[in-house]
Design an enzyme around this catalytic site. Structure first.
Site, PDB file in Angstrom:
ATOM      1  N   ASN A  87       0.818  -1.206   0.000  1.00  0.00           N
ATOM      2  CA  ASN A  87       0.000   0.000   0.000  1.00  0.00           C
ATOM      3  C   ASN A  87       0.859   1.266   0.000  1.00  0.00           C
ATOM      4  OD1 ASN A  87      -2.096  -1.762   0.212  1.00  0.00           O
ATOM      5  ND2 ASN A  87      -2.623  -1.269   2.326  1.00  0.00           N
ATOM      6  N   THR A  88       0.386   2.261  -0.714  1.00  0.00           N
ATOM      7  CA  THR A  88       0.986   3.601  -0.668  1.00  0.00           C
ATOM      8  C   THR A  88      -0.135   4.590  -0.373  1.00  0.00           C
ATOM      9  OG1 THR A  88       0.755   3.767  -3.088  1.00  0.00           O
ATOM     10  CG2 THR A  88       2.901   3.089  -2.230  1.00  0.00           C
ATOM     11  N   THR A  90      -2.566   7.660   1.080  1.00  0.00           N
ATOM     12  CA  THR A  90      -2.417   9.109   1.206  1.00  0.00           C
ATOM     13  C   THR A  90      -2.148   9.452   2.666  1.00  0.00           C
ATOM     14  OG1 THR A  90      -3.966   9.436  -0.617  1.00  0.00           O
ATOM     15  CG2 THR A  90      -3.541  11.334   0.809  1.00  0.00           C
ATOM     16  N   SER A 127       3.581  -1.152  -6.980  1.00  0.00           N
ATOM     17  CA  SER A 127       2.646  -0.186  -6.411  1.00  0.00           C
ATOM     18  C   SER A 127       2.721   1.116  -7.208  1.00  0.00           C
ATOM     19  CB  SER A 127       3.001   0.118  -4.952  1.00  0.00           C
ATOM     20  OG  SER A 127       3.225  -1.048  -4.210  1.00  0.00           O
ATOM     21  N   THR A 128       1.649   1.899  -7.129  1.00  0.00           N
ATOM     22  CA  THR A 128       1.693   3.246  -7.692  1.00  0.00           C
ATOM     23  C   THR A 128       2.458   4.134  -6.720  1.00  0.00           C
ATOM     24  OG1 THR A 128      -0.439   2.908  -8.767  1.00  0.00           O
ATOM     25  CG2 THR A 128       0.335   5.167  -8.540  1.00  0.00           C
ATOM     26  N   GLU A 161     -10.417  -2.987 -12.501  1.00  0.00           N
ATOM     27  CA  GLU A 161     -11.111  -4.021 -11.739  1.00  0.00           C
ATOM     28  C   GLU A 161     -12.385  -4.430 -12.472  1.00  0.00           C
ATOM     29  OE1 GLU A 161     -11.387  -3.523  -7.472  1.00  0.00           O
ATOM     30  OE2 GLU A 161      -9.724  -2.093  -7.578  1.00  0.00           O
ATOM     31  N   ALA A 221      -4.780  10.113 -14.044  1.00  0.00           N
ATOM     32  CA  ALA A 221      -5.265  11.483 -14.038  1.00  0.00           C
ATOM     33  C   ALA A 221      -6.061  11.780 -15.308  1.00  0.00           C
ATOM     34  CB  ALA A 221      -4.095  12.455 -13.901  1.00  0.00           C
ATOM     35  N   LEU A 223      -7.651   9.602 -17.260  1.00  0.00           N
ATOM     36  CA  LEU A 223      -8.908   8.862 -17.259  1.00  0.00           C
ATOM     37  C   LEU A 223      -9.931   9.519 -16.332  1.00  0.00           C
ATOM     38  CD1 LEU A 223      -7.541   5.195 -17.189  1.00  0.00           C
ATOM     39  CD2 LEU A 223      -8.582   6.377 -19.126  1.00  0.00           C
ATOM     40  N   CYS A 272      -7.399   4.097  -6.965  1.00  0.00           N
ATOM     41  CA  CYS A 272      -6.321   4.829  -7.645  1.00  0.00           C
ATOM     42  C   CYS A 272      -6.631   6.272  -8.007  1.00  0.00           C
ATOM     43  CB  CYS A 272      -5.911   4.084  -8.917  1.00  0.00           C
ATOM     44  SG  CYS A 272      -5.120   2.490  -8.621  1.00  0.00           S
TER      45      CYS A 272
END
EC number: 1.1.1.22
Length: 481
Positions: A87-88, A90, A127-128, A161, A221, A223, A272
């Protein structure tokens, strides 16, 4: 035999590694996680995530060249290539709170890799992550690596997904970023050779590290920007009598624009879009680009506006109050064909209705009662932390919420219906039966363009469908923010 280890058995790590194992039978793949319940689920007949086609892929490979384990250090130590898919979230406090990515879990993983490794490895960012994360990870590995050589690659995922397995089987592109050195290029080739076993060469793109990291943020961004753009138009369509479906079709016929991601809705969700845009905003601000940051902020603002606008429409249409009124919520996942509720618009819509003291009856075919309870009592941004670290707000939020097992139970005796996920089953419900069992006047608020508006009006419903021409009732009761 090449050995791959993936740290993180979530929505990205599990499906990605399962497909690699299926397509590369000569590669041994281990997916590791410290959360024992999640690993137990991966080793059972009831996988921890719902994704069409995933069960079949896992069953074909599990126990052969695909393994799920909590013995993280053992598999990292033995691996040639280590994917990191942790996980990254916020950040919720401190510098950059509400925008910057929290790299605590990534840093912890990097330190563990350095500690247990006894041979050179390729470490892959799955991960992003923010641009320049690879540089920080390199420093950790280099200074803790006992002289062992590590090469860092960025290999962002571009999965949707609900279609993740198909996306993995036939990707638009596979992006691999690495250092422009001999060692970096060798690492890129090692990973490229894995994907090349089922992906055509022209779809495997190689870039430098920073381009790969930024490309993931930029893709999400762009999308999300399309969704916010059509949602902004949906408000104008309602005000003028235009039909957003017709407008979307007309502009989507332009080959420069294309038809995808132009479906107006109650708002975008998922793990995301919002997180990555806020991260992009923070990066722009840190690099002295306030005008660029402000531009991307507006994409998120429109998304928040769309959800609040939907709630306002519900309340205003029902005589400006939903207090003590039963509202049926059909769909809680952020999109169909997934059980994922992360950043789902349903949370904000439900909370908005609860503030006005509505009584909610919620049905979703793939979302559990526990998930719904957690989402409605969780603080913003806490969803991306491990479950045991997710602080909860007061459970009093749930006093006016019930979770039911089918759509007919949800709608029985209801004053209104909100459709918040585009599940196919909602298209084929017996709306005559539903209408008969509702309070009158019976309202339906379609946030996903699921229903035939004209047919439901013939039945007797007062219908609101985002971006569609308003009927007389709704015009007489405007929603004012």
């Amino acid at each position: 035999m090449v050995k791959i280890c993936c740290i993180g058995a979530g929505y990205v790590g599990g499906p990605t590694m399962a497909v690699i194992a299926l397509k590369c039978p000569s590669v041994e793949v281990a997916v590791v996680d410290i959360w024992d319940k999640r690993i137990a689920a991966w080793n059972s007949d009831q996988l921890p995530i719902y994704e069409p086609g995933l069960d079949d892929v896992v069953k074909q490979c599990r126990g052969k060249n695909l393994f799920f384990s909590t013995d993280v250090k053992k598999h990292v130590k033995e691996a040639d290539i280590v994917f990191v898919s942790v996980n990254t979230p916020t950040k919720t406090t401190g510098l950059g709170a509400g925008k910057a990515a929290d790299l605590t879990y990534w840093e912890s993983a990097a330190r563990m890799i350095a500690d247990v490794s006894e041979s050179s490895k390729v470490v892959v960012e799955k991960s992003t992550v923010p641009v320049k994360t690879a540089e920080a990870i390199e420093k950790i590995l280099t200074h803790n690596g006992k002289g062992i050589k590590f090469q860092i690659l960025s290999n962002p995922e571009f999965l949707a997904e609900g279609t993740a397995i198909e996306d993995l089987f036939k990707p638009d592109r596979v992006l691999i970023g690495g250092r422009e050195t001999a060692e970096g290029q060798k690492a890129i080739k090692a990973l490229k050779d894995i994907y090349a076993q089922w992906v055509s060469e022209d779809r495997i793109l190689t870039t430098n590290l920073w381009s790969a990291e930024l490309s993931k943020l930029a893709a999400n961004a762009f999308l999300a920007q399309r969704i916010s753009s059509v949602n902004a138009m949906s408000a104008l369509c309602e005000a003028t009598g235009a039909n957003v479906t017709q407008v979307s079709h007309a502009i989507g016929m332009d080959t420069r624009i294309g038809p995808k991601f132009l479906n107006a809705s109650v708002g975008f969700g998922g793990s995301c879009f919002q997180k990555d845009i806020l991260n992009l905003v923070y990066i722009c601000e840190c690099n002295g680009l306030p005008e660029v940051a402000e531009y991307w902020k507006q994409v998120v603002k429109i998304n928040e506006y769309q959800k609040s606008r939907f709630v306002n429409r519900v309340v205003a249409s029902m005589f400006n109050t939903v207090s003590t009124k039963k509202i049926a919520i059909l769909g809680f996942a952020f999109k169909k064909d997934t059980g994922d509720t992360r950043e789902t618009p349903a949370v904000d819509v439900c909370k908005g209705l609860l503030i006005d003291k509505a009584e909610l009856s919620i049905y979703d075919p793939q979302v559990t009662e526990d998930q719904i309870s957690r989402e409605l009592t969780m603080r913003k941004f806490d969803w991306d932390h491990p479950m045991h670290l997710q602080p909860m707000s007061s459970s009093s939020t749930l006093e006016k919420v019930s979770m039911v097992s089918d759509a007919y139970a949800a709608t029985k005796g209801a004053h209104g219906i909100c459709i918040l996920t585009e599940w196919d089953e909602f298209k084929t419900l017996d709306y005559n039966k539903i209408y008969e069992n509702m309070q009158k006047p019976a309202f339906i608020f379609d946030g996903r363009h699921v229903i035939d508006v004209d047919k439901l009006r013939e039945i007797g419903f007062i219908v609101f469908s985002i971006g569609k021409p308003l009927d007389a009732w709704l015009k007489d009761m405007p929603a004012v923010a």
